[in-house]
Write a protein that holds these residues in place. Structure first.
Motif, PDB file in Angstrom:
ATOM      1  N   ARG A   7       0.838  -1.211   0.000  1.00 29.49           N
ATOM      2  CA  ARG A   7       0.000   0.000   0.000  1.00 29.49           C
ATOM      3  C   ARG A   7       0.869   1.256   0.000  1.00 29.49           C
ATOM      4  NH1 ARG A   7      -5.191   1.678   1.115  1.00 29.49           N
ATOM      5  NH2 ARG A   7      -5.388   3.583   2.361  1.00 29.49           N
ATOM      6  N   ALA A   8       1.965   1.220   0.740  1.00 28.77           N
ATOM      7  CA  ALA A   8       2.837   2.386   0.811  1.00 28.77           C
ATOM      8  C   ALA A   8       3.496   2.689  -0.527  1.00 28.77           C
ATOM      9  CB  ALA A   8       3.902   2.170   1.887  1.00 28.77           C
ATOM     10  N   LEU A   9       3.709   1.654  -1.341  1.00 28.56           N
ATOM     11  CA  LEU A   9       4.441   1.834  -2.590  1.00 28.56           C
ATOM     12  C   LEU A   9       3.537   1.974  -3.804  1.00 28.56           C
ATOM     13  CD1 LEU A   9       7.334  -0.733  -2.006  1.00 28.56           C
ATOM     14  CD2 LEU A   9       7.376   1.747  -1.696  1.00 28.56           C
ATOM     15  N   THR A  10       2.224   1.972  -3.599  1.00 29.27           N
ATOM     16  CA  THR A  10       1.294   2.079  -4.714  1.00 29.27           C
ATOM     17  C   THR A  10       0.275   3.165  -4.437  1.00 29.27           C
ATOM     18  OG1 THR A  10      -0.167   0.406  -3.747  1.00 29.27           O
ATOM     19  CG2 THR A  10       1.512  -0.362  -5.290  1.00 29.27           C
ATOM     20  N   ASP A  11      -0.512   3.467  -5.473  1.00 29.77           N
ATOM     21  CA  ASP A  11      -1.673   4.328  -5.318  1.00 29.77           C
ATOM     22  C   ASP A  11      -1.313   5.723  -4.792  1.00 29.77           C
ATOM     23  OD1 ASP A  11      -4.871   4.149  -3.625  1.00 29.77           O
ATOM     24  OD2 ASP A  11      -4.394   4.696  -5.687  1.00 29.77           O
ATOM     25  N   GLY A  12      -0.075   6.160  -5.066  1.00 27.55           N
ATOM     26  CA  GLY A  12       0.326   7.485  -4.635  1.00 27.55           C
ATOM     27  C   GLY A  12       0.581   7.628  -3.154  1.00 27.55           C
ATOM     28  N   LYS A  13       0.538   6.513  -2.400  1.00 19.65           N
ATOM     29  CA  LYS A  13       0.698   6.613  -0.943  1.00 19.65           C
ATOM     30  C   LYS A  13       2.115   7.020  -0.556  1.00 19.65           C
ATOM     31  CE  LYS A  13      -3.487   5.451   0.257  1.00 19.65           C
ATOM     32  NZ  LYS A  13      -4.099   5.509  -1.059  1.00 19.65           N
ATOM     33  N   TYR A  14       3.091   6.696  -1.411  1.00 18.23           N
ATOM     34  CA  TYR A  14       4.456   7.103  -1.074  1.00 18.23           C
ATOM     35  C   TYR A  14       4.578   8.618  -0.985  1.00 18.23           C
ATOM     36  CZ  TYR A  14       5.052   8.183  -6.050  1.00 18.23           C
ATOM     37  OH  TYR A  14       4.915   8.711  -7.290  1.00 18.23           O
ATOM     38  N   ARG A  15       3.750   9.339  -1.723  1.00 17.29           N
ATOM     39  CA  ARG A  15       3.774  10.797  -1.629  1.00 17.29           C
ATOM     40  C   ARG A  15       3.287  11.256  -0.262  1.00 17.29           C
ATOM     41  NH1 ARG A  15       1.338  12.338  -7.633  1.00 17.29           N
ATOM     42  NH2 ARG A  15       3.065  11.454  -8.827  1.00 17.29           N
ATOM     43  N   LYS A  16       2.274  10.562   0.284  1.00 20.27           N
ATOM     44  CA  LYS A  16       1.803  10.908   1.622  1.00 20.27           C
ATOM     45  C   LYS A  16       2.904  10.672   2.646  1.00 20.27           C
ATOM     46  CE  LYS A  16      -2.175  10.126   3.202  1.00 20.27           C
ATOM     47  NZ  LYS A  16      -3.386   9.473   3.743  1.00 20.27           N
ATOM     48  N   ILE A  17       3.684   9.610   2.440  1.00 20.32           N
ATOM     49  CA  ILE A  17       4.767   9.322   3.376  1.00 20.32           C
ATOM     50  C   ILE A  17       5.762  10.474   3.393  1.00 20.32           C
ATOM     51  CG2 ILE A  17       6.737   7.812   3.830  1.00 20.32           C
ATOM     52  CD1 ILE A  17       5.038   5.502   2.740  1.00 20.32           C
ATOM     53  N   PHE A  18       6.117  10.977   2.216  1.00 18.00           N
ATOM     54  CA  PHE A  18       7.088  12.070   2.146  1.00 18.00           C
ATOM     55  C   PHE A  18       6.504  13.380   2.671  1.00 18.00           C
ATOM     56  CE2 PHE A  18       9.360   9.216  -0.699  1.00 18.00           C
ATOM     57  CZ  PHE A  18      10.673   9.467  -0.360  1.00 18.00           C
ATOM     58  N   VAL A  19       5.243  13.659   2.334  1.00 17.59           N
ATOM     59  CA  VAL A  19       4.644  14.939   2.712  1.00 17.59           C
ATOM     60  C   VAL A  19       4.216  14.944   4.173  1.00 17.59           C
ATOM     61  CG1 VAL A  19       2.689  16.490   2.305  1.00 17.59           C
ATOM     62  CG2 VAL A  19       3.905  15.489   0.376  1.00 17.59           C
ATOM     63  N   GLU A  20       3.628  13.849   4.631  1.00 17.58           N
ATOM     64  CA  GLU A  20       3.075  13.830   5.986  1.00 17.58           C
ATOM     65  C   GLU A  20       4.069  13.295   7.015  1.00 17.58           C
ATOM     66  OE1 GLU A  20      -0.636  11.802   6.157  1.00 17.58           O
ATOM     67  OE2 GLU A  20      -1.576  13.035   4.606  1.00 17.58           O
ATOM     68  N   ARG A  21       4.702  12.173   6.705  1.00 18.73           N
ATOM     69  CA  ARG A  21       5.499  11.510   7.744  1.00 18.73           C
ATOM     70  C   ARG A  21       6.918  12.049   7.832  1.00 18.73           C
ATOM     71  NH1 ARG A  21       3.586   7.711  11.534  1.00 18.73           N
ATOM     72  NH2 ARG A  21       5.393   7.042  12.709  1.00 18.73           N
ATOM     73  N   LEU A  22       7.572  12.172   6.709  1.00 23.07           N
ATOM     74  CA  LEU A  22       8.979  12.542   6.746  1.00 23.07           C
ATOM     75  C   LEU A  22       9.199  14.030   6.986  1.00 23.07           C
ATOM     76  CD1 LEU A  22      10.511  10.207   4.034  1.00 23.07           C
ATOM     77  CD2 LEU A  22      10.265   9.858   6.496  1.00 23.07           C
ATOM     78  N   THR A  23       8.135  14.811   7.029  1.00 27.66           N
ATOM     79  CA  THR A  23       8.261  16.214   7.433  1.00 27.66           C
ATOM     80  C   THR A  23       8.086  16.385   8.938  1.00 27.66           C
ATOM     81  OG1 THR A  23       5.906  16.545   6.957  1.00 27.66           O
ATOM     82  CG2 THR A  23       7.473  17.108   5.215  1.00 27.66           C
ATOM     83  N   GLU A  24       7.823  15.298   9.640  1.00 28.49           N
ATOM     84  CA  GLU A  24       7.710  15.336  11.095  1.00 28.49           C
ATOM     85  C   GLU A  24       9.112  15.316  11.721  1.00 28.49           C
ATOM     86  OE1 GLU A  24       5.038  15.780  12.728  1.00 28.49           O
ATOM     87  OE2 GLU A  24       3.305  14.906  11.673  1.00 28.49           O
ATOM     88  N   PRO A  25       9.251  15.678  13.007  1.00 29.10           N
ATOM     89  CA  PRO A  25      10.566  15.688  13.647  1.00 29.10           C
ATOM     90  C   PRO A  25      11.293  14.341  13.535  1.00 29.10           C
ATOM     91  CG  PRO A  25       8.964  16.801  15.022  1.00 29.10           C
ATOM     92  CD  PRO A  25       8.192  16.189  13.898  1.00 29.10           C
ATOM     93  N   LEU A  26      12.589  14.406  13.300  1.00 30.34           N
ATOM     94  CA  LEU A  26      13.382  13.202  13.091  1.00 30.34           C
ATOM     95  C   LEU A  26      13.321  12.272  14.292  1.00 30.34           C
ATOM     96  CD1 LEU A  26      15.427  11.533  11.471  1.00 30.34           C
ATOM     97  CD2 LEU A  26      17.247  12.972  12.439  1.00 30.34           C
ATOM     98  N   HIS A  27      13.381  12.833  15.498  1.00 29.84           N
ATOM     99  CA  HIS A  27      13.422  11.975  16.675  1.00 29.84           C
ATOM    100  C   HIS A  27      12.133  11.164  16.825  1.00 29.84           C
ATOM    101  CE1 HIS A  27      11.233  15.425  18.385  1.00 29.84           C
ATOM    102  NE2 HIS A  27      10.838  14.614  19.351  1.00 29.84           N
ATOM    103  N   LEU A  28      11.011  11.730  16.392  1.00 27.61           N
ATOM    104  CA  LEU A  28       9.759  10.985  16.478  1.00 27.61           C
ATOM    105  C   LEU A  28       9.733   9.831  15.498  1.00 27.61           C
ATOM    106  CD1 LEU A  28       7.157  13.865  16.903  1.00 27.61           C
ATOM    107  CD2 LEU A  28       8.121  12.370  18.665  1.00 27.61           C
ATOM    108  N   ASN A  29      10.271  10.041  14.315  1.00 25.84           N
ATOM    109  CA  ASN A  29      10.350   8.948  13.346  1.00 25.84           C
ATOM    110  C   ASN A  29      11.308   7.863  13.817  1.00 25.84           C
ATOM    111  OD1 ASN A  29       8.612   9.440  10.963  1.00 25.84           O
ATOM    112  ND2 ASN A  29       9.721  11.381  10.886  1.00 25.84           N
ATOM    113  N   LEU A  30      12.378   8.257  14.504  1.00 26.07           N
ATOM    114  CA  LEU A  30      13.306   7.252  15.034  1.00 26.07           C
ATOM    115  C   LEU A  30      12.647   6.442  16.153  1.00 26.07           C
ATOM    116  CD1 LEU A  30      16.618   9.323  15.116  1.00 26.07           C
ATOM    117  CD2 LEU A  30      15.991   7.516  13.499  1.00 26.07           C
ATOM    118  N   ILE A  31      11.921   7.117  17.021  1.00 27.05           N
ATOM    119  CA  ILE A  31      11.205   6.411  18.081  1.00 27.05           C
ATOM    120  C   ILE A  31      10.171   5.455  17.491  1.00 27.05           C
ATOM    121  CG2 ILE A  31       9.615   6.719  20.029  1.00 27.05           C
ATOM    122  CD1 ILE A  31      11.033   9.379  20.584  1.00 27.05           C
ATOM    123  N   SER A  32       9.577   5.856  16.371  1.00 32.42           N
ATOM    124  CA  SER A  32       8.567   5.018  15.732  1.00 32.42           C
ATOM    125  C   SER A  32       9.104   3.644  15.367  1.00 32.42           C
ATOM    126  CB  SER A  32       8.039   5.704  14.467  1.00 32.42           C
ATOM    127  OG  SER A  32       7.307   6.854  14.790  1.00 32.42           O
TER     128      SER A  32
END
Length: 291
Positions: A9-34
């Motif tokens: 799902r993450a790699l299809t249907d344009g969802k990878y764009r949501k990952i870059f726009v929504e998730r990877l714009t969040e603070p780095l430490h939160l993504n590391l904790i995730s």
């Protein structure tokens, strides 16, 4: 299996764009904790860190289950209006199972759809520039064979299926969450009477997911927002509003689903009656300035 589905799902249907726009714009430490939460966290922790497929279902189902547990209930129902091919409904069933395992609250899933795709648009309020007749048809038999035992699929006009369904809902297993994904204003108007039952057929706060408020052409004078405004105007004690301060309560704040999450407030619910809304202990605030 769930992890492989999430990856696809993450790699299809344009969802990878949501990952870059929504998730990877969040603070780095939160993504590391995730990463640690993904490997070792509990299911509620994964929901808090938006680490499940369809956070817009995971959060409200868990919220409803925890609310039911606080009220001493054992069961709830969660509803999806606008099933189409059924990916969301099947995902809702998976999330219901995980929430049930985490909370001990049994969860029934009910899907509503005509089974024939979308009807003709009524007028400009239905946003015909985005949706048209025949969109989102269903392969009923294929979907029916895939549904788990916890799920019911009600096929037909919601004007016919909602009254029969509400007649089956008792206070021991109230409605805890409603997803509205019927696209049109006119279809949303026909769906919202699902909130017209007696008060104890619902939790006092029912999360409502409005999927189709995100297009650029949506505004308070068309689509789901207009249907909600008309519902609020017609009901003195039942109101639908954006979920209160939800963005400030979430760890990850950029996700678009947050703006689509509303809540139906049942001001006539027994738990909101001054005569019955009694706590075991009186509230008290400590004052460290008093000697």
């Amino acid at each position: 299996m769930l992890q492989s589905y999430a990856l696809r799902r993450a790699l299809t249907d344009g969802k990878y764009r949501k990952i870059f726009v929504e998730r990877l714009t969040e603070p780095l430490h939160l993504n590391l904790i995730s990463a640690g939460v993904a490997l070792f966290g509990s299911y509620p922790a994964k929901v808090a860190f938006d680490l499940v497929v369809r956070q817009q279902y995971a959060f409200p189902i868990l919220f409803a289950a925890e609310s039911a547990r606080a009220l001493g209930l054992k069961r709830i129902a969660v509803l999806e209006f606008g099933v189409a091919t059924g990916a969301g409904l099947l995902n809702m069933c998976e999330l219901a199972a995980r929430t049930e395992a985490a909370t001990g609250i049994a969860i029934e899933v009910v899907g509503f759809d005509t089974g024939t795709g979308m009807p003709p648009a009524v007028d400009h309020r239905d946003l015909p520039e985005y949706f048209q007749e025949g969109d989102y048809p269903m392969d009923f038999e294929a979907l029916r064979r895939s549904l788990p035992g916890r799920c019911r699929l009600l096929i037909g006009d919601v004007a016919d299926t909602i009254p029969g369904y509400l007649a089956s809902v008792g206070p021991e297993a109230p409605i805890g969450f409603v997803s509205v994904d019927v696209d049109y204003y006119s279809s949303t108007v026909r769906t919202l009477p699902v909130l017209d039952g007696v008060p104890d057929q619902y939790l006092p706060i029912v999360p409502i997911y409005l999927d189709d408020v995100g297009m650029d052409g949506c505004n308070p004078w068309n689509g789901e927002l207009l249907a909600v405004a008309e519902f609020n105007a017609a009901h003195a004690l039942r109101k639908i509003a954006p979920f209160n301060l939800l963005r400030s309560k979430r760890i990850f704040k950029n996700a678009q689903w947050i703006d689509r999450m509303f809540a139906a407030h049942l001001h006539d619910h027994p738990s909101r009656n001054p005569a019955t809304a009694k706590r075991a202990q009186q509230a008290y605030i400590q004052n460290e300035y008093l000697r």
